[in-house]
Write a protein that holds these residues in place. Sequence first.
Motif, PDB file in Angstrom:
ATOM      1  N   ARG A 164       0.819  -1.211   0.000  1.00  0.00           N
ATOM      2  CA  ARG A 164       0.000   0.000   0.000  1.00  0.00           C
ATOM      3  C   ARG A 164       0.854   1.262   0.000  1.00  0.00           C
ATOM      4  O   ARG A 164       0.488   2.268  -0.618  1.00  0.00           O
ATOM      5  CB  ARG A 164      -0.960  -0.031   1.187  1.00  0.00           C
ATOM      6  CG  ARG A 164      -1.891  -1.236   1.092  1.00  0.00           C
ATOM      7  CD  ARG A 164      -2.931  -1.308   2.158  1.00  0.00           C
ATOM      8  NE  ARG A 164      -3.735  -2.529   1.973  1.00  0.00           N
ATOM      9  CZ  ARG A 164      -4.840  -2.801   2.632  1.00  0.00           C
ATOM     10  NH1 ARG A 164      -5.279  -1.965   3.559  1.00  0.00           N
ATOM     11  NH2 ARG A 164      -5.512  -3.914   2.401  1.00  0.00           N
ATOM     12  N   GLU A 165       1.976   1.226   0.668  1.00  0.00           N
ATOM     13  CA  GLU A 165       2.846   2.394   0.653  1.00  0.00           C
ATOM     14  C   GLU A 165       3.460   2.591  -0.725  1.00  0.00           C
ATOM     15  O   GLU A 165       3.663   3.734  -1.169  1.00  0.00           O
ATOM     16  CB  GLU A 165       3.952   2.234   1.699  1.00  0.00           C
ATOM     17  CG  GLU A 165       4.772   3.490   1.922  1.00  0.00           C
ATOM     18  CD  GLU A 165       3.941   4.667   2.404  1.00  0.00           C
ATOM     19  OE1 GLU A 165       4.358   5.815   2.142  1.00  0.00           O
ATOM     20  OE2 GLU A 165       2.871   4.462   3.023  1.00  0.00           O
ATOM     21  N   ALA A 166       3.721   1.487  -1.427  1.00  0.00           N
ATOM     22  CA  ALA A 166       4.248   1.594  -2.790  1.00  0.00           C
ATOM     23  C   ALA A 166       3.235   2.258  -3.715  1.00  0.00           C
ATOM     24  O   ALA A 166       3.610   3.015  -4.625  1.00  0.00           O
ATOM     25  CB  ALA A 166       4.617   0.211  -3.317  1.00  0.00           C
ATOM     26  N   VAL A 167       1.959   1.993  -3.506  1.00  0.00           N
ATOM     27  CA  VAL A 167       0.917   2.653  -4.297  1.00  0.00           C
ATOM     28  C   VAL A 167       0.873   4.139  -3.969  1.00  0.00           C
ATOM     29  O   VAL A 167       0.846   5.000  -4.859  1.00  0.00           O
ATOM     30  CB  VAL A 167      -0.454   2.002  -4.042  1.00  0.00           C
ATOM     31  CG1 VAL A 167      -1.554   2.758  -4.792  1.00  0.00           C
ATOM     32  CG2 VAL A 167      -0.442   0.535  -4.462  1.00  0.00           C
ATOM     33  N   ARG A 168       0.883   4.457  -2.680  1.00  0.00           N
ATOM     34  CA  ARG A 168       0.755   5.853  -2.252  1.00  0.00           C
ATOM     35  C   ARG A 168       1.922   6.733  -2.712  1.00  0.00           C
ATOM     36  O   ARG A 168       1.750   7.926  -2.941  1.00  0.00           O
ATOM     37  CB  ARG A 168       0.637   5.930  -0.729  1.00  0.00           C
ATOM     38  CG  ARG A 168      -0.744   5.593  -0.200  1.00  0.00           C
ATOM     39  CD  ARG A 168      -0.848   5.921   1.267  1.00  0.00           C
ATOM     40  NE  ARG A 168      -0.123   4.954   2.080  1.00  0.00           N
ATOM     41  CZ  ARG A 168      -0.692   3.898   2.666  1.00  0.00           C
ATOM     42  NH1 ARG A 168      -1.996   3.673   2.507  1.00  0.00           N
ATOM     43  NH2 ARG A 168       0.020   3.060   3.382  1.00  0.00           N
ATOM     44  N   THR A 169       3.088   6.163  -2.823  1.00  0.00           N
ATOM     45  CA  THR A 169       4.272   6.965  -3.125  1.00  0.00           C
ATOM     46  C   THR A 169       4.632   6.988  -4.603  1.00  0.00           C
ATOM     47  O   THR A 169       5.655   7.565  -4.973  1.00  0.00           O
ATOM     48  CB  THR A 169       5.480   6.434  -2.320  1.00  0.00           C
ATOM     49  OG1 THR A 169       5.670   5.042  -2.598  1.00  0.00           O
ATOM     50  CG2 THR A 169       5.242   6.627  -0.824  1.00  0.00           C
ATOM     51  N   ARG A 170       3.838   6.383  -5.458  1.00  0.00           N
ATOM     52  CA  ARG A 170       4.132   6.433  -6.880  1.00  0.00           C
ATOM     53  C   ARG A 170       4.032   7.868  -7.397  1.00  0.00           C
ATOM     54  O   ARG A 170       3.174   8.637  -6.967  1.00  0.00           O
ATOM     55  CB  ARG A 170       3.163   5.555  -7.684  1.00  0.00           C
ATOM     56  CG  ARG A 170       3.299   4.066  -7.434  1.00  0.00           C
ATOM     57  CD  ARG A 170       2.510   3.252  -8.463  1.00  0.00           C
ATOM     58  NE  ARG A 170       3.250   3.177  -9.718  1.00  0.00           N
ATOM     59  CZ  ARG A 170       2.865   3.689 -10.862  1.00  0.00           C
ATOM     60  NH1 ARG A 170       1.720   4.337 -10.943  1.00  0.00           N
ATOM     61  NH2 ARG A 170       3.596   3.567 -11.942  1.00  0.00           N
TER      62      ARG A 170
END
Length: 477
Positions: A335-341
């Motif tokens: 989920r953090e990878a999605v948010r930081t794209r």
Amino acid sequence: MRTAYSVETVRTSERELMVRLPEGTLMQRAAAGLTAACADLLGRVYGSRVVLLIGSGDNGGDALYAGARLARRGAGVTAVLLAPERAHTGGLAALRGAGGSVTGTDAAAPLIDRADLVLDGIVGIGGKGGLRPDAAPLAEAAARSRATVVAVDLPSGVDADTGEVRGPAIHADLTVTFGTHKPGLLIDPAREYAGTVRLVDIGLELPQEAEVEALQHADVARLLPVPGAESDKYRRGVVGIAAGSARYPGAAVLAVAGALRGGAGAVRYVGPAGEAVLARFPETLVSDKGPGKAGRVQAWVVGPGAGDDAATVAEVLEADVPVLLDADGLRLADREAVRTRTAPTLMTPHAGEAAALLGVSREEVEGSRLSAVRELAARYRATVLLKGSTTLVADPEARTPVRVNATGTSWLATAGSGDVLSGLSGSLLASGLAARDAGSVAAYLHGLAGRYAADGAPVGAQDVAEGIVRAWRDVRE
């Protein structure tokens, strides 16, 4: 484009307009439009039996003035007053002056049973929660009767701003709304209570930015990618599909099917279902070396039928191009990878997947679809397409209107339909559309394709994919 505005915006516009008009003009405009709609439904007004369900405030006033106009044309009109001491004074006088009668709720049931038309003026657009206990039996009686039910501005018991239905509510055959659509008229579950919606112009001046908007054919046609004379397959965009697994090879085939019909010039497939994809679509560029070595793409679709392949999902999310995240990808993604794209992300959950992402029940998402899609977009800093009977598309920027689409059919609730939508959306992303536009246009075309393919009968996902071409032509023409 159809636009919908919040209650606060509508109230402000009404106040600004009323300052410039003679007293009562706005209500008379509404009543005239409401009367015309009722007359159209009745066909012959003279001798018809009309029952008005009247609450307090201006909503009841609109209904009373419309009832007076129908009574002057020969209809037998009876107003059922839920709060006699708070009924609109001018409207009540007009109805009595036109020969209409007034009664209390105790006598309502037999009147409703014999009515040709029931006019719902119980609660206006400011109402919250379901109908009160004294009003709920009237809604039940109207639903049981043979009468055509017309709601004034909004079916009583539904939330105008959110589309939520938190208790008993009027089920209308027609809703006559004034000045502008309200979000609840476009978004389920409230949309199902509204029936057909007829908009009456009363002269409101509304801001450019709406709360909710719905694309129509002309809007979609302007957004569809069209290759130029010098275009080649690469200039048109290449979409990568990372989907399917040994257990779910069909998801890959269906995602590719949608992508091939979505405007991009080429489709690259990465995954274990390459043979199945090539057998069905030999024009696909297939690789088994992973997303990073598949070749250049302008957008990725990842997740349909992916099983437990979290590594591929993670690799795609690292790409510096737009990514559509669907199905198993929603579950497997960090989920953090999605948010930081930094590149755009388009997430396409159904209600169950949205509930898991938000940590709430599916019922809560289905009952509060507008707030759920907005919360998802804000929490994941992504554009979110929430699938359902009305598809909602929200950007992470809260001031951007939520797009709503209702072109679909209940026959689209079939295995693989979402995979087709993912491929179609990804292809539009690769052709250069912004995430919000790609999701909105894809939902619109997918819904039309489902209607054309089904034509009132069961339909499969491959049929939906094949129907996209017809939908595309229909929109363009």
